[in-house]
Every structure is written in C-alpha cells, then in structure tokens.
Design a protein around this motif. Sequence first.
Motif, PDB file in Angstrom:
ATOM      1  N   HIS A 309       0.826  -1.210   0.000  1.00  0.00           N
ATOM      2  CA  HIS A 309       0.000   0.000   0.000  1.00  0.00           C
ATOM      3  C   HIS A 309       0.860   1.259   0.000  1.00  0.00           C
ATOM      4  O   HIS A 309       0.440   2.300  -0.516  1.00  0.00           O
ATOM      5  N   VAL A 310       2.094   1.171   0.507  1.00  0.00           N
ATOM      6  CA  VAL A 310       3.014   2.299   0.404  1.00  0.00           C
ATOM      7  C   VAL A 310       3.339   2.592  -1.057  1.00  0.00           C
ATOM      8  O   VAL A 310       3.429   3.755  -1.464  1.00  0.00           O
ATOM      9  N   CYS A 311       3.508   1.538  -1.853  1.00  0.00           N
ATOM     10  CA  CYS A 311       3.760   1.738  -3.288  1.00  0.00           C
ATOM     11  C   CYS A 311       2.603   2.483  -3.948  1.00  0.00           C
ATOM     12  O   CYS A 311       2.814   3.442  -4.706  1.00  0.00           O
ATOM     13  N   TYR A 312       1.389   2.061  -3.684  1.00  0.00           N
ATOM     14  CA  TYR A 312       0.231   2.707  -4.278  1.00  0.00           C
ATOM     15  C   TYR A 312       0.084   4.146  -3.788  1.00  0.00           C
ATOM     16  O   TYR A 312      -0.262   5.046  -4.562  1.00  0.00           O
ATOM     17  N   GLU A 313       0.321   4.369  -2.504  1.00  0.00           N
ATOM     18  CA  GLU A 313       0.226   5.731  -1.964  1.00  0.00           C
ATOM     19  C   GLU A 313       1.292   6.638  -2.561  1.00  0.00           C
ATOM     20  O   GLU A 313       1.064   7.834  -2.760  1.00  0.00           O
ATOM     21  N   ALA A 314       2.465   6.072  -2.867  1.00  0.00           N
ATOM     22  CA  ALA A 314       3.519   6.850  -3.519  1.00  0.00           C
ATOM     23  C   ALA A 314       3.105   7.236  -4.940  1.00  0.00           C
ATOM     24  O   ALA A 314       3.370   8.360  -5.401  1.00  0.00           O
ATOM     25  N   LEU A 315       2.440   6.324  -5.646  1.00  0.00           N
ATOM     26  CA  LEU A 315       1.954   6.646  -6.993  1.00  0.00           C
ATOM     27  C   LEU A 315       0.862   7.703  -6.932  1.00  0.00           C
ATOM     28  O   LEU A 315       0.765   8.563  -7.818  1.00  0.00           O
ATOM     29  N   LEU A 316       0.047   7.666  -5.904  1.00  0.00           N
ATOM     30  CA  LEU A 316      -0.954   8.716  -5.721  1.00  0.00           C
ATOM     31  C   LEU A 316      -0.276  10.060  -5.482  1.00  0.00           C
ATOM     32  O   LEU A 316      -0.662  11.072  -6.083  1.00  0.00           O
ATOM     33  N   LYS A 317       0.743  10.074  -4.627  1.00  0.00           N
ATOM     34  CA  LYS A 317       1.451  11.323  -4.331  1.00  0.00           C
ATOM     35  C   LYS A 317       2.100  11.881  -5.598  1.00  0.00           C
ATOM     36  O   LYS A 317       2.046  13.097  -5.866  1.00  0.00           O
ATOM     37  N   TYR A 318       2.715  11.031  -6.413  1.00  0.00           N
ATOM     38  CA  TYR A 318       3.330  11.501  -7.656  1.00  0.00           C
ATOM     39  C   TYR A 318       2.275  12.069  -8.602  1.00  0.00           C
ATOM     40  O   TYR A 318       2.475  13.130  -9.227  1.00  0.00           O
ATOM     41  N   SER A 319       1.141  11.406  -8.694  1.00  0.00           N
ATOM     42  CA  SER A 319       0.068  11.903  -9.551  1.00  0.00           C
ATOM     43  C   SER A 319      -0.427  13.265  -9.076  1.00  0.00           C
ATOM     44  O   SER A 319      -0.684  14.163  -9.892  1.00  0.00           O
ATOM     45  N   LEU A 320      -0.527  13.444  -7.777  1.00  0.00           N
ATOM     46  CA  LEU A 320      -0.947  14.737  -7.230  1.00  0.00           C
ATOM     47  C   LEU A 320       0.095  15.813  -7.516  1.00  0.00           C
ATOM     48  O   LEU A 320      -0.250  16.977  -7.784  1.00  0.00           O
ATOM     49  N   ASP A 321       1.374  15.447  -7.446  1.00  0.00           N
ATOM     50  CA  ASP A 321       2.431  16.423  -7.735  1.00  0.00           C
ATOM     51  C   ASP A 321       2.392  16.851  -9.202  1.00  0.00           C
ATOM     52  O   ASP A 321       2.572  18.041  -9.524  1.00  0.00           O
ATOM     53  N   VAL A 322       2.155  15.901 -10.098  1.00  0.00           N
ATOM     54  CA  VAL A 322       2.036  16.251 -11.521  1.00  0.00           C
ATOM     55  C   VAL A 322       0.818  17.134 -11.737  1.00  0.00           C
ATOM     56  O   VAL A 322       0.879  18.156 -12.449  1.00  0.00           O
ATOM     57  N   LEU A 323      -0.290  16.791 -11.121  1.00  0.00           N
ATOM     58  CA  LEU A 323      -1.512  17.590 -11.254  1.00  0.00           C
ATOM     59  C   LEU A 323      -1.315  18.988 -10.680  1.00  0.00           C
ATOM     60  O   LEU A 323      -1.849  19.968 -11.212  1.00  0.00           O
ATOM     61  N   GLY A 324      -0.525  19.098  -9.616  1.00  0.00           N
ATOM     62  CA  GLY A 324      -0.288  20.390  -8.984  1.00  0.00           C
ATOM     63  C   GLY A 324       0.455  21.367  -9.870  1.00  0.00           C
ATOM     64  O   GLY A 324       0.417  22.584  -9.627  1.00  0.00           O
ATOM     65  N   LEU A 325       1.128  20.853 -10.900  1.00  0.00           N
ATOM     66  CA  LEU A 325       1.847  21.730 -11.824  1.00  0.00           C
ATOM     67  C   LEU A 325       0.905  22.422 -12.811  1.00  0.00           C
ATOM     68  O   LEU A 325       1.326  23.281 -13.575  1.00  0.00           O
ATOM     69  N   ALA A 326      -0.373  22.012 -12.788  1.00  0.00           N
ATOM     70  CA  ALA A 326      -1.394  22.634 -13.659  1.00  0.00           C
ATOM     71  C   ALA A 326      -2.428  23.301 -12.763  1.00  0.00           C
ATOM     72  O   ALA A 326      -3.384  22.646 -12.334  1.00  0.00           O
ATOM     73  N   THR A 392       7.578  15.237  -6.077  1.00  0.00           N
ATOM     74  CA  THR A 392       8.175  13.949  -6.424  1.00  0.00           C
ATOM     75  C   THR A 392       8.617  13.935  -7.880  1.00  0.00           C
ATOM     76  O   THR A 392       7.931  14.452  -8.760  1.00  0.00           O
ATOM     77  N   THR A 393       9.755  13.304  -8.144  1.00  0.00           N
ATOM     78  CA  THR A 393      10.234  13.138  -9.511  1.00  0.00           C
ATOM     79  C   THR A 393       9.766  11.801 -10.069  1.00  0.00           C
ATOM     80  O   THR A 393       9.386  10.889  -9.323  1.00  0.00           O
ATOM     81  N   SER A 394       9.822  11.684 -11.382  1.00  0.00           N
ATOM     82  CA  SER A 394       9.440  10.411 -12.004  1.00  0.00           C
ATOM     83  C   SER A 394      10.397   9.300 -11.587  1.00  0.00           C
ATOM     84  O   SER A 394      10.001   8.131 -11.474  1.00  0.00           O
ATOM     85  N   THR A 395      11.664   9.640 -11.341  1.00  0.00           N
ATOM     86  CA  THR A 395      12.639   8.640 -10.893  1.00  0.00           C
ATOM     87  C   THR A 395      12.250   8.078  -9.540  1.00  0.00           C
ATOM     88  O   THR A 395      12.311   6.865  -9.313  1.00  0.00           O
ATOM     89  N   SER A 396      11.840   8.962  -8.619  1.00  0.00           N
ATOM     90  CA  SER A 396      11.421   8.492  -7.299  1.00  0.00           C
ATOM     91  C   SER A 396      10.174   7.626  -7.403  1.00  0.00           C
ATOM     92  O   SER A 396      10.071   6.581  -6.755  1.00  0.00           O
ATOM     93  N   ALA A 397       9.215   8.063  -8.215  1.00  0.00           N
ATOM     94  CA  ALA A 397       7.985   7.291  -8.375  1.00  0.00           C
ATOM     95  C   ALA A 397       8.258   5.942  -9.023  1.00  0.00           C
ATOM     96  O   ALA A 397       7.623   4.935  -8.687  1.00  0.00           O
ATOM     97  N   ALA A 398       9.231   5.906  -9.935  1.00  0.00           N
ATOM     98  CA  ALA A 398       9.603   4.633 -10.551  1.00  0.00           C
ATOM     99  C   ALA A 398      10.147   3.666  -9.509  1.00  0.00           C
ATOM    100  O   ALA A 398       9.999   2.439  -9.641  1.00  0.00           O
ATOM    101  N   GLY A 399      10.775   4.197  -8.450  1.00  0.00           N
ATOM    102  CA  GLY A 399      11.241   3.351  -7.354  1.00  0.00           C
ATOM    103  C   GLY A 399      10.096   2.631  -6.674  1.00  0.00           C
ATOM    104  O   GLY A 399      10.238   1.473  -6.248  1.00  0.00           O
ATOM    105  N   ALA A 400       8.939   3.292  -6.580  1.00  0.00           N
ATOM    106  CA  ALA A 400       7.767   2.637  -6.006  1.00  0.00           C
ATOM    107  C   ALA A 400       7.289   1.491  -6.889  1.00  0.00           C
ATOM    108  O   ALA A 400       6.862   0.446  -6.393  1.00  0.00           O
TER     109      ALA A 400
END
Length: 534
Positions: A309-326, A392-400
Amino acid sequence: MTTGIPEWTQRAEKRGLDPLGMQTTSIALYQQLMPGIGNVTLRMRYYGLYAWLAHSYAKHIGDVSSNAWRGYLRRAEALYALVTALEGSEKVATTTTPDAAFELGVAGVTWAIQAVTTFPEGELDFSKNCDLDSGASQYLAQRFGAFGAAYGAQLVEVGLLQYLEKHPIPVPTPDSGDALALAFEAAIGDAAPLFLSVVAKARVSKRELRKLQQMLPSRIDPAGEERRLYEELLLGASLKESPKANARRLSLRLVLRVAQAVGRVDADTVRWALYSAHDAAGANLPSIPADEGAQRDAWGAYQANDLLHVCYEALLKYSLDVLGLAPSGMPMDRLVGRVAVELHAALGGRETWEALVDSINLPENAWSASQGVSEFALHKAVLKMADPLTVTTSTSAAGAVRLLALLYKRYSSLVPKVAAQLPVIAEKAHLQSIVTELAYLRQHATMPLGDFLGQLLKRRVMERHIWVAIQKFRGQGDYTFLIEGDEGRVRVRRKDGPALTNPRLASAITFLQDIHLLSPTAPTPAGLKVLEAA
C-alpha cells in the motif's frame, strides 16, 4: 466569504486518513497477530493498576453509576501522572539528560509536570483537573481517561476485566483479574491504602507523592509475583488453548528471538527481520519451532501488505504532484496518461509488466541496505516522498513501481497460501490487499507496460481514492478528498504521502522490557528461559 461549500452541508476535514483505504488490511492483520496490546497501551504496569483499581472500586465503593466510576478513574489516573511528574522533576537536576528523567508512557504527564512546577504550600488540590464540568484544565480530555481511550478494551481482550449485564462498571475476572489485582496490591505495599485515600480526597502533598513512587511503571519487582503474572499473561504455556492469546504469545516470542539473533530490538528491526528471515548483515536467522515459523510467515505477509500500500500511496502522491503543476487542473485521463508516460520512461521503457519483473534481480536478503534493489533500500527511498511540500520526480515514483515488482516477484506464488492462512485480508472483495493486487498484476502481466501503468493508476489508485473518500464522507462525515472535479477537470486540494502502519511492536517491546525479559539489545536471562521452554 467561503465559496464552494453548499450551505446545506458541512465539511469536516481530517488528515492522514488512509487515502486509498488499503491500510485497513494491514491494521486487521496486526490486530490478529498482536491481540491484547495496542499502539497506545504504553506500559505493562497499567494492566495491573487498572485490575487493582477495579477490584478496589468494587470492594470499597460499589456505586454502579457511570459518573461515579468515571470520577474515581480520572482522579486515579491524574494522581498516577502526578507521582510520575514529581519523581521526574526531582531527578532532572541530577542528570545530564533531563528528558530521560521522566517515566515514558504515563497518561496525563504533560499536565502533571506543569502542576508540580507550581505546587502550592501544603497540598495540591487536583479535583477540578479531573472534573470535566469544572471548566479547569484537564489532565486528559477523554471522558474515561486513558482507560477508555486505550487500556479498557485490551484488558477485556486479555481476560483481566469483564463487564456484567447488571451494571456498566468493569470488574476483575475471577481468576486472572483478581489474582493480578491482589499481586499488584501486595507489590506496592503501604502505597495501596495511601493511593486510595488520596484518590478519595483529590488532594496530595509532595511527601505523599514520594511515598507512592513504588507504583511507577518501571518499579516492577523482577522476583515478584506481579511480574510472574504478567509473564504468564503474555507468554504462558496455557495460552495455547486460546487462538488469540496464542497469537500474542508467539509474536512476543518472535520479538525475543529477533533480539537474540540481531543484537538490538526496535519495531523496525523486528519487522524486517521477520519479513526477510535474515539479519541486516545477511546472515540467516536461526531455525525456530514450527508454530513460531507459521507466525513469522504471517508477519512477513503483514510487512508485504504494508509495503504494497506504500507503493500505491507513492503513486498517488506523484500523480498529485504532476496535477499540482497545472493550477487550472486537467482531465483525469490526461493526468493518468501523462503520469504513465513519465513512469514508463523512468522504468527504461520495458515492454510489459512481466518484462520489468524479469529485469529485476531478487535479493536473497530483503533487508539488505547495500543492495539498491532490495525491498528495504527501495522502501526507504519511497517513504521520502511522504513530505507534502516536496515535489516527487518520475525517478522516485519509478522506485515505487520497482518495489511493487519486487513484492510481486517474491510473493506472487505465495498468494494462495496467504489467502488461505490469513483470510482477514482476502475475505472482503472491496478491500485491496497483497492478495487482490498481486493477482491483479498477474492478470495483466503481458499487457504493454505503458498501457498497464495507465490502467493501474486510474483504476487502482485515482478512482480508488475517490471511491474511498466518498465512503468516508457518506459514513463518517469526513471530507478526505485530495482532488476535486469541476467541469471535466480535476484539481489538487491537498496532498498526502505514503505511510507505513504501526503494528503494536513498540508497545510489545516495552512490555517485555517492563517485565525484565528484554534489555535494549538482547533477551535477559529470564527471557532466555522463556525461549528455552519453547
């Protein structure tokens, strides 16, 4: 002026409320593995204290109204905090580490420390600090104090207290509860009648507080009957007859085993040693009895579920960070597509999920800190994404995603066994767990990876979050949405990052130390006897 909130409803926001609803299965697992001990049951001696208080209340007071019991309980807890605070404050001047002067885990001690610093001449009247209707500052805000907030349910769980049909006041059980109450009373000696008399008048002098210090959590006599009863309660051989008690007993023995093998003991050490069956240096843990081995497997499944579930929550956080740029938001499909493309590129453009998994070498020791692709190393990097202020960077999210692939590679073949042995994480179809998600990954193992990542993000992360938030709003009135939609676009409301659950191990370790079975680095001679008996 507040906009965006309908006048006919009310929005109550909360933080840290499991945005994907996946921590539920981890919590259900550790409740099954460590029943009778909670994350907020912080000291073993409270079990004896409450058993004695219930015994003394029935013997000397007997009023079956909830108000009378609550007042008695709150005064007793406040007094216990005052004893702790005075003892610690008088030690501060003689130690180079002031924080270490105070007993840990005593409820209400923050209020009590302030109270003893302004102690009046003669006696301190603390009656109003226990009376919720007085308007004075309270030692604790909870109506039934630490008993109601933390200990009461666990005391019933372990068989020390029970509730009778004829009144709402807990009483000690005829066997374990009464025995521990009497042993506690004998252990504290002259402090027993003094404590009860001070509770009755709700006024105390410093001299009286000093006389009560033998009641403190750290003062359990290593050779006393009280300590023996605590050991029997937690680890006695008779507990095999009760599935819940035996689960607690096996888990506590595993804590002792880890300390013996690794040479240190804390919650993270226990988690990773049981998951990996290694120490941090890579040595295999010694062999253990079969029943402990099955319990270790269950703890391994808990850890795998927590990491998933940490992996999924990390993907959620990355998605929110990408969305926050718009700032004006974007359509959900565009967001998911953008995140999937960036993740796919960061993962080296592998063709399928199966190809990604094949490209990762499975380390023998999941706890290795030196191997960059171990579960331990990857989870440390993923948890750094928890800070809502860090993008979060895409590299960090790829770690998840790589951590998810490692979990798949290590646990995929074990899913049927885990589902059969631990139905608590597999029996409810609407809950996502290590069982449901590894099966989902297997079903889509040959799908083009870019497409699969988009589907995973949309269905198992983003839509999952919205569904969970809707359920919480409907059922509890909690507004936990991290995104909000408007005219076909979604925008970030706030962010939440990945977080592990807390599986009661810290409390369990403290309990074992309180009853002299465990030192900070190894089992004591008494603890070794427990292991030898197994």
